[in-house]
Design an enzyme around this catalytic site. Structure first.
Site, PDB file in Angstrom:
ATOM      1  N   ASN A 196       0.836  -1.209   0.000  1.00 13.28           N
ATOM      2  CA  ASN A 196       0.000   0.000   0.000  1.00 13.28           C
ATOM      3  C   ASN A 196       0.867   1.253   0.000  1.00 13.28           C
ATOM      4  O   ASN A 196       0.539   2.240  -0.668  1.00 13.28           O
ATOM      5  CB  ASN A 196      -0.950  -0.007   1.201  1.00 13.28           C
ATOM      6  CG  ASN A 196      -2.169  -0.878   0.952  1.00 13.28           C
ATOM      7  OD1 ASN A 196      -3.032  -0.527   0.145  1.00 13.28           O
ATOM      8  ND2 ASN A 196      -2.232  -2.026   1.618  1.00 13.28           N
ATOM      9  N   ASN A 226      -6.474   4.889   7.668  1.00  7.25           N
ATOM     10  CA  ASN A 226      -6.060   3.484   7.700  1.00  7.25           C
ATOM     11  C   ASN A 226      -6.762   2.706   6.589  1.00  7.25           C
ATOM     12  O   ASN A 226      -7.864   3.065   6.168  1.00  7.25           O
ATOM     13  CB  ASN A 226      -6.452   2.881   9.063  1.00  7.25           C
ATOM     14  CG  ASN A 226      -5.993   1.441   9.224  1.00  7.25           C
ATOM     15  OD1 ASN A 226      -4.867   1.093   8.852  1.00  7.25           O
ATOM     16  ND2 ASN A 226      -6.850   0.589   9.772  1.00  7.25           N
ATOM     17  N   HIS A 274      -8.074  -1.242   5.922  1.00  3.03           N
ATOM     18  CA  HIS A 274      -8.325  -2.478   6.653  1.00  3.03           C
ATOM     19  C   HIS A 274      -8.856  -3.523   5.667  1.00  3.03           C
ATOM     20  O   HIS A 274      -9.715  -3.225   4.840  1.00  3.03           O
ATOM     21  CB  HIS A 274      -9.351  -2.221   7.765  1.00  3.03           C
ATOM     22  CG  HIS A 274      -9.638  -3.441   8.573  1.00  3.03           C
ATOM     23  ND1 HIS A 274      -8.779  -3.893   9.556  1.00  3.03           N
ATOM     24  CD2 HIS A 274     -10.663  -4.330   8.523  1.00  3.03           C
ATOM     25  CE1 HIS A 274      -9.273  -5.004  10.086  1.00  3.03           C
ATOM     26  NE2 HIS A 274     -10.415  -5.280   9.477  1.00  3.03           N
ATOM     27  N   MET A 290       0.884  -2.715  12.084  1.00  2.00           N
ATOM     28  CA  MET A 290       0.148  -3.704  12.865  1.00  2.00           C
ATOM     29  C   MET A 290       0.312  -3.467  14.364  1.00  2.00           C
ATOM     30  O   MET A 290       0.798  -4.325  15.102  1.00  2.00           O
ATOM     31  CB  MET A 290       0.618  -5.115  12.473  1.00  2.00           C
ATOM     32  CG  MET A 290       0.467  -5.406  10.993  1.00  2.00           C
ATOM     33  SD  MET A 290      -1.211  -5.139  10.358  1.00  2.00           S
ATOM     34  CE  MET A 290      -1.987  -6.620  10.930  1.00  2.00           C
ATOM     35  N   ARG A 291      -0.100  -2.280  14.782  1.00  2.00           N
ATOM     36  CA  ARG A 291      -0.059  -1.977  16.212  1.00  2.00           C
ATOM     37  C   ARG A 291      -1.334  -1.265  16.632  1.00  2.00           C
ATOM     38  O   ARG A 291      -1.879  -0.454  15.884  1.00  2.00           O
ATOM     39  CB  ARG A 291       1.135  -1.061  16.526  1.00  2.00           C
ATOM     40  CG  ARG A 291       2.453  -1.807  16.533  1.00  2.00           C
ATOM     41  CD  ARG A 291       3.549  -0.967  17.125  1.00  2.00           C
ATOM     42  NE  ARG A 291       3.262  -0.445  18.454  1.00  2.00           N
ATOM     43  CZ  ARG A 291       3.373  -1.125  19.584  1.00  2.00           C
ATOM     44  NH1 ARG A 291       3.757  -2.374  19.572  1.00  2.00           N
ATOM     45  NH2 ARG A 291       3.091  -0.558  20.747  1.00  2.00           N
ATOM     46  N   LEU A 341      -3.032   1.550  18.611  1.00  2.00           N
ATOM     47  CA  LEU A 341      -2.561   2.886  18.975  1.00  2.00           C
ATOM     48  C   LEU A 341      -3.301   3.382  20.204  1.00  2.00           C
ATOM     49  O   LEU A 341      -4.494   3.114  20.373  1.00  2.00           O
ATOM     50  CB  LEU A 341      -2.787   3.836  17.794  1.00  2.00           C
ATOM     51  CG  LEU A 341      -1.987   3.448  16.544  1.00  2.00           C
ATOM     52  CD1 LEU A 341      -2.546   4.135  15.310  1.00  2.00           C
ATOM     53  CD2 LEU A 341      -0.513   3.779  16.726  1.00  2.00           C
ATOM     54  N   GLU A 364     -11.510   4.001  18.892  1.00  2.00           N
ATOM     55  CA  GLU A 364     -12.006   2.621  18.858  1.00  2.00           C
ATOM     56  C   GLU A 364     -11.464   1.919  17.612  1.00  2.00           C
ATOM     57  O   GLU A 364     -11.607   2.433  16.493  1.00  2.00           O
ATOM     58  CB  GLU A 364     -13.543   2.617  18.830  1.00  2.00           C
ATOM     59  CG  GLU A 364     -14.118   1.254  19.109  1.00  2.00           C
ATOM     60  CD  GLU A 364     -15.631   1.219  18.908  1.00  2.00           C
ATOM     61  OE1 GLU A 364     -16.161   0.116  18.728  1.00  2.00           O
ATOM     62  OE2 GLU A 364     -16.254   2.289  18.898  1.00  2.00           O
ATOM     63  N   GLN A 377      -7.590  -4.440  -4.453  1.00  2.00           N
ATOM     64  CA  GLN A 377      -8.600  -3.385  -4.251  1.00  2.00           C
ATOM     65  C   GLN A 377      -8.090  -2.317  -3.294  1.00  2.00           C
ATOM     66  O   GLN A 377      -8.389  -1.130  -3.463  1.00  2.00           O
ATOM     67  CB  GLN A 377      -9.910  -3.987  -3.734  1.00  2.00           C
ATOM     68  CG  GLN A 377     -10.586  -4.900  -4.742  1.00  2.00           C
ATOM     69  CD  GLN A 377     -10.826  -4.198  -6.076  1.00  2.00           C
ATOM     70  OE1 GLN A 377     -11.317  -3.077  -6.126  1.00  2.00           O
ATOM     71  NE2 GLN A 377     -10.428  -4.850  -7.156  1.00  2.00           N
ATOM     72  N   GLU A 378      -7.321  -2.722  -2.286  1.00  2.00           N
ATOM     73  CA  GLU A 378      -6.738  -1.727  -1.373  1.00  2.00           C
ATOM     74  C   GLU A 378      -5.886  -0.744  -2.179  1.00  2.00           C
ATOM     75  O   GLU A 378      -5.958   0.475  -1.979  1.00  2.00           O
ATOM     76  CB  GLU A 378      -5.873  -2.414  -0.305  1.00  2.00           C
ATOM     77  CG  GLU A 378      -6.657  -3.295   0.640  1.00  2.00           C
ATOM     78  CD  GLU A 378      -5.788  -3.924   1.721  1.00  2.00           C
ATOM     79  OE1 GLU A 378      -4.800  -3.306   2.150  1.00  2.00           O
ATOM     80  OE2 GLU A 378      -6.099  -5.054   2.145  1.00  2.00           O
TER      81      GLU A 378
HETATM   82  C1  GAR Z   1      -3.005  -4.914   4.139  1.00  2.00           C
HETATM   83  O1  GAR Z   1      -3.863  -5.950   3.721  1.00  2.00           O
HETATM   84  C2  GAR Z   1      -3.710  -4.023   5.145  1.00  2.00           C
HETATM   85  O2  GAR Z   1      -5.068  -3.848   4.871  1.00  2.00           O
HETATM   86  C3  GAR Z   1      -3.512  -4.799   6.400  1.00  2.00           C
HETATM   87  O3  GAR Z   1      -2.201  -5.275   6.331  1.00  2.00           O
HETATM   88  C4  GAR Z   1      -1.843  -5.466   4.968  1.00  2.00           C
HETATM   89  C5  GAR Z   1      -0.560  -4.727   4.700  1.00  2.00           C
HETATM   90  O4  GAR Z   1      -0.084  -4.998   3.405  1.00  2.00           O
HETATM   91  N1  GAR Z   1      -3.734  -3.987   7.550  1.00  2.00           N
HETATM   92  C6  GAR Z   1      -4.331  -4.410   8.652  1.00  2.00           C
HETATM   93  O5  GAR Z   1      -4.697  -5.558   8.810  1.00  2.00           O
HETATM   94  C7  GAR Z   1      -4.494  -3.357   9.738  1.00  2.00           C
HETATM   95  N2  GAR Z   1      -5.418  -3.803  10.711  1.00  2.00           N
HETATM   96  P1  GAR Z   1       1.077  -4.097   2.787  1.00  2.00           P
HETATM   97  O6  GAR Z   1       2.199  -4.036   3.815  1.00  2.00           O
HETATM   98  O7  GAR Z   1       1.499  -4.863   1.575  1.00  2.00           O
HETATM   99  O8  GAR Z   1       0.501  -2.751   2.465  1.00  2.00           O
END
Ligand code: GAR
Length: 212
Positions: free
Chosen positions: A18, A111, A113, A94-95, A97, A147, A177-178
């Site tokens: 991303n 963010n 998700h 992945m933390r 906050l 939250e 899609q992200e």
């Molecule tokens: C992505 O799928 C993102 O949506 C997820 O981690 C991946 C990171 O991929 N994030 C979460 O789960 C946050 N709760 P990337 O390092 O290739 O962008």
């Protein structure tokens, strides 16, 4: 982009795909902003190599060296604030906050998700989607509030779940899609085009000649 352009700080923990999508969109679409820094809580995050290769300042702030979650977030904020960012972008960071941190950046903290929120907040979203038997899964971009995974939704993309999907195959299509929805959402945030009323976000169109 000149030094004084509004800056973006991106937080990662891993691959950084991303991050790549955002850095590429910023460059290719000539956003009036620049990615000033990438901060990772893990030294082995692959995204750091990509960012360094693009000449972006990279920092590692290892969470295992912090005495508490509060201490970690305070040091993270100190490093972020050095860049006075207009947007703080969580890209696979992945933390959890602390509320203090989230409130500090509220309105400029965003963010992505890997689920159609409010379904499947938290971890292992693809596995849980398969177990639940949903026919539609997907990705959500949202503003961050204290939250977890519950802030106002900026953009979503649905992905059909196929009969032979595995966690990995589903994750791959969600990630595509992200990459499609996250960069324009970050851009809209930077350009002040997100109008938030309660939980609802209206994304205004880009000015003519800008955005796509
Ligand atoms: C992505 O799928 C993102 O949506 C997820 O981690 C991946 C990171 O991929 N994030 C979460 O789960 C946050 N709760 P990337 O390092 O290739 O962008």
């Amino acid at each position: 982009m000149p030094e004084h352009a509004p800056s973006i700080v991106i937080l990662i923990s891993g691959t950084g795909s991303n991050l790549q999508a955002i850095v590429n969109a910023c460059a290719e679409q000539a956003w009036k902003a620049r990615v000033a820094a990438v901060i990772s809580n893990r030294a082995d995050a692959a995204g750091l190599h990509f960012a360094a290769g693009r000449g972006i300042a990279c920092e590692v702030l290892d969470h295992r060296e912090a005495a508490s979650r509060e201490d970690y977030d305070r040091e993270l904020a100190r490093r972020i604030d050095a860049h006075a960012p207009a947007a703080v972008v969580l890209a696979g960071f992945m933390r959890l906050l602390t509320p203090w941190f989230v409130q500090r950046y509220e309105g400029r903290l965003i963010n992505v998700h890997p689920s159609l929120l409010p379904a499947f907040a938290g971890l292992h979203t693809h596995r849980r989607a398969l177990e639940a038997g949903v026919k539609l899964h997907g990705a959500t971009v949202h503003l961050v509030t204290p939250e977890m995974d519950a802030g106002p939704i900026v953009a979503q993309a649905a992905v059909p779940v196929l009969d032979d999907d595995t966690e990995a195959s589903l994750a791959e299509r969600v990630l595509e899609q992200e990459h499609r929805i996250y960069p324009p959402a970050v851009r809209a945030l930077l350009e002040g085009r997100l109008k938030v009323r309660g939980q609802r976000v209206r994304v205004l169109d880009a000015a003519p000649g800008e955005g796509r």
